[in-house]
Structures are given as structure tokens and as C-alpha cells.
Design a protein around this motif. Structure first.
Motif, PDB file in Angstrom:
ATOM      1  N   ASN A  69       0.732  -1.523   0.150  1.00 15.43           N
ATOM      2  CA  ASN A  69      -0.504  -0.331  -0.272  1.00 15.43           C
ATOM      3  C   ASN A  69       1.114   1.294   0.083  1.00 15.43           C
ATOM      4  OD1 ASN A  69      -2.558  -2.006   0.354  1.00 15.43           O
ATOM      5  ND2 ASN A  69      -2.278  -1.217   2.444  1.00 15.43           N
ATOM      6  N   GLY A  70       0.034   2.396  -0.670  1.00 18.23           N
ATOM      7  CA  GLY A  70       1.407   3.171  -0.707  1.00 18.23           C
ATOM      8  C   GLY A  70       2.762   3.667  -2.151  1.00 18.23           C
ATOM      9  N   ASN A  71       2.667   2.077  -2.301  1.00 19.55           N
ATOM     10  CA  ASN A  71       3.451   2.171  -4.403  1.00 19.55           C
ATOM     11  C   ASN A  71       2.703   2.698  -5.426  1.00 19.55           C
ATOM     12  OD1 ASN A  71       5.591   0.210  -1.784  1.00 19.55           O
ATOM     13  ND2 ASN A  71       5.601  -0.670  -3.594  1.00 19.55           N
ATOM     14  N   PHE A  72       3.926   3.265  -5.661  1.00 15.59           N
ATOM     15  CA  PHE A  72       3.015   4.337  -7.273  1.00 15.59           C
ATOM     16  C   PHE A  72       3.674   2.899  -8.788  1.00 15.59           C
ATOM     17  CE2 PHE A  72       4.069   7.438  -4.063  1.00 15.59           C
ATOM     18  CZ  PHE A  72       3.427   8.106  -4.624  1.00 15.59           C
ATOM     19  N   VAL A  73       2.695   3.644  -9.588  1.00 20.55           N
ATOM     20  CA  VAL A  73       2.523   1.821 -10.675  1.00 20.55           C
ATOM     21  C   VAL A  73       2.284   3.298 -11.365  1.00 20.55           C
ATOM     22  CG1 VAL A  73       2.245  -0.275  -8.763  1.00 20.55           C
ATOM     23  CG2 VAL A  73      -0.114   0.904 -10.389  1.00 20.55           C
ATOM     24  N   VAL A  74       3.318   2.359 -12.623  1.00 21.42           N
ATOM     25  CA  VAL A  74       2.671   3.366 -14.182  1.00 21.42           C
ATOM     26  C   VAL A  74       1.462   2.285 -14.837  1.00 21.42           C
ATOM     27  CG1 VAL A  74       3.258   3.597 -16.387  1.00 21.42           C
ATOM     28  CG2 VAL A  74       4.596   3.999 -14.733  1.00 21.42           C
TER      29      VAL A  74
ATOM     30  N   VAL B  72       6.530  -1.100 -12.253  1.00 21.96           N
ATOM     31  CA  VAL B  72       6.715  -0.752 -11.027  1.00 21.96           C
ATOM     32  C   VAL B  72       7.079   0.822 -10.859  1.00 21.96           C
ATOM     33  CG1 VAL B  72       6.582  -1.612  -8.455  1.00 21.96           C
ATOM     34  CG2 VAL B  72       5.248  -2.914  -9.856  1.00 21.96           C
ATOM     35  N   LEU B  73       6.947   1.597  -9.795  1.00 21.45           N
ATOM     36  CA  LEU B  73       7.958   2.595  -9.650  1.00 21.45           C
ATOM     37  C   LEU B  73       8.538   2.384  -8.741  1.00 21.45           C
ATOM     38  CD1 LEU B  73       5.849   5.538 -10.968  1.00 21.45           C
ATOM     39  CD2 LEU B  73       7.457   4.597 -12.061  1.00 21.45           C
ATOM     40  N   PHE B  74      10.273   2.350  -8.656  1.00 25.94           N
ATOM     41  CA  PHE B  74      10.383   2.004  -7.288  1.00 25.94           C
ATOM     42  C   PHE B  74      11.555   3.722  -6.813  1.00 25.94           C
ATOM     43  CE2 PHE B  74      11.382  -1.726  -9.841  1.00 25.94           C
ATOM     44  CZ  PHE B  74      11.592  -2.621  -8.539  1.00 25.94           C
ATOM     45  N   HIS B  75      11.610   3.744  -5.417  1.00 28.00           N
ATOM     46  CA  HIS B  75      12.169   4.860  -4.867  1.00 28.00           C
ATOM     47  C   HIS B  75      12.794   5.744  -5.635  1.00 28.00           C
ATOM     48  CE1 HIS B  75      12.141   7.409  -1.442  1.00 28.00           C
ATOM     49  NE2 HIS B  75      13.699   7.221  -1.055  1.00 28.00           N
TER      50      HIS B  75
ATOM     51  N   VAL C 216      10.807   7.082  -8.574  1.00 29.62           N
ATOM     52  CA  VAL C 216       9.230   8.252  -7.648  1.00 29.62           C
ATOM     53  C   VAL C 216       9.689   9.429  -7.937  1.00 29.62           C
ATOM     54  CG1 VAL C 216       8.027   8.819  -6.304  1.00 29.62           C
ATOM     55  CG2 VAL C 216       8.025   6.298  -7.076  1.00 29.62           C
ATOM     56  N   ARG C 217      11.461   9.459  -7.117  1.00 31.34           N
ATOM     57  CA  ARG C 217      12.174  10.584  -6.884  1.00 31.34           C
ATOM     58  C   ARG C 217      12.373  11.490  -8.092  1.00 31.34           C
ATOM     59  NH1 ARG C 217       9.671  11.149  -2.914  1.00 31.34           N
ATOM     60  NH2 ARG C 217      10.926   9.248  -0.830  1.00 31.34           N
ATOM     61  N   ALA C 218      12.763  10.893  -9.160  1.00 32.88           N
ATOM     62  CA  ALA C 218      13.086  10.987 -10.126  1.00 32.88           C
ATOM     63  C   ALA C 218      11.782  11.762 -11.184  1.00 32.88           C
ATOM     64  CB  ALA C 218      13.550  10.310 -10.679  1.00 32.88           C
ATOM     65  N   MET C 219      10.608  10.456 -10.921  1.00 37.72           N
ATOM     66  CA  MET C 219       9.333  11.472 -11.444  1.00 37.72           C
ATOM     67  C   MET C 219       9.103  12.499 -10.937  1.00 37.72           C
ATOM     68  SD  MET C 219       8.677   9.755 -14.005  1.00 37.72           S
ATOM     69  CE  MET C 219       7.191  10.023 -14.545  1.00 37.72           C
ATOM     70  N   GLU C 220       8.916  12.929  -9.501  1.00 41.45           N
ATOM     71  CA  GLU C 220       8.429  14.013  -9.161  1.00 41.45           C
ATOM     72  C   GLU C 220       9.134  14.985  -8.694  1.00 41.45           C
ATOM     73  OE1 GLU C 220       8.879  12.989  -4.740  1.00 41.45           O
ATOM     74  OE2 GLU C 220       7.519  11.836  -4.236  1.00 41.45           O
ATOM     75  N   LYS C 221      10.323  15.668  -9.710  1.00 42.18           N
ATOM     76  CA  LYS C 221      10.590  16.596  -9.995  1.00 42.18           C
ATOM     77  C   LYS C 221      10.475  17.087 -11.542  1.00 42.18           C
ATOM     78  CE  LYS C 221      14.965  16.132  -7.292  1.00 42.18           C
ATOM     79  NZ  LYS C 221      16.827  15.414  -7.663  1.00 42.18           N
TER      80      LYS C 221
END
Length: 167
Positions: free
Chosen positions: A63-68, A91-94, A97-102
Motif C-alpha cells: 500500500n502506498g507504492n506507485f505504479v504505471v 512498478v515504480l521504485f523509490h 519516484v524521486r526522479a519523477m516527482e521533479k
């Protein structure tokens, strides 16, 4: 290792994630079982997604993970009466996710949840330890813990042998 799984691992090692047509980032809300997960999109709409069998024993999500998710046939699936509206494509890994947030592709609704989760984790990890020390006298109306009668302590053989050798 089969070529399919090798390619899955190679794809996940890339930091840059590009979204194709009909793909979107969603957050995992609940695991329903039988490779079905509940996800929430950028608009806050909850739906069921299929976690393909090719990801089994390669990627684990919680729960809370991000996926495409490939949601290109979402409306058509819902109109036909199917409960599963989309399929997880990655499946997006940590680090991803950090790179995509930017980037601009990251949904604004998820920016607040990921920052709150990371800040809450660091704050909760430090604050309760400080607060519990002065309040350790309180029992919070809980009964006292009893000793475990199923486990018997062995005799202190080492303590006896040390005391014998000292005298």
C-alpha cells in the motif's frame, strides 16, 4: 533466468520513466488478492487494476507504492461490466519516484502524499521516543505483562563455573 524476467529487471533499473499513450501514474491503495489491486489516479478516482503474472516473484508492492498503469481501455471495460479497469505496466521504485516527482508528468495530488509520508515517517520515528521516556510511569490502563511460562530459563552454568574458578 528467462529473457522476459531479465528484460523486466533491465527496465526497472532505468531511472528515467517515460509514459506512453494511455498510461498514467497511480498509487496503490489496497491489495485485493488474485493479482488484483485497488489504485487511485491523479483525479482521486479509485479503480481495480490487474497486476500481471509476469511480475510475480519479481516485484512486490504494498500500500502506498506507485505504479504505471495502462488505462487506455478503462472506459470500455467499465461500460462492459468488468470490475477490473486497467493493467499495471510498470512498478515504480523509490529512485524512480524521486526522479519523477521533479518532472512535470508527476500528478499534483501525489506530491503532497509522498512528502507527507516521508516527513511523517521521520517525525514519528523521533518524537515518540522522546515523549515515551517521561510518560513511562503511566500504564495507559493496560494490564501488566505476565512472564512467559512456556519458556524456562536454563540454569546459570556459566556464572557457577566462574565463581568456582575465582575462589
Amino acid at each position: 533466468m528467462k529473457a522476459g524476467r531479465k528484460n523486466l529487471r533491465r527496465a526497472c533499473s532505468e531511472d528515467a520513466v517515460t509514459l506512453g499513450e494511455g498510461e498514467s501514474i497511480m498509487q496503490v491503495l489496497a491489495l485485493r488478492g488474485s493479482n488484483v489491486i485497488e489504485v487511485m489516479d491523479a483525479k482521486g478516482v479509485k479503480s481495480l487494476a490487474l497486476f500481471p503474472a509476469k511480475f510475480q516473484k519479481s516485484f512486490w508492492i504494498k500500500n502506498g507504492n506507485f505504479v504505471v498503469v495502462d488505462a487506455s481501455g478503462r472506459d470500455q471495460a467499465l461500460e462492459s461490466g468488468s470490475k477490473i479497469a486497467c493493467v499495471v505496466s510498470q512498478v515504480l521504485f523509490h529512485d524512480q519516484v524521486r526522479a519523477m516527482e521533479k518532472s512535470e508528468e508527476w500528478p499534483a495530488i501525489f506530491k503532497s502524499t509522498s512528502k507527507e509520508g516521508s516527513e511523517a515517517g521521520t517525525q514519528e520515528g523521533t518524537r515518540p521516543q522522546i515523549e515515551e521516556e517521561p510518560d513511562s510511569d503511566e500504564d495507559d490502563d493496560l494490564p501488566p505483562l505476565e512472564a512467559n511460562t512456556n519458556r524456562q530459563r536454563p540454569f546459570e552454568l556459566y556464572a557457577d563455573s566462574e565463581s568456582d574458578s575465582d575462589s
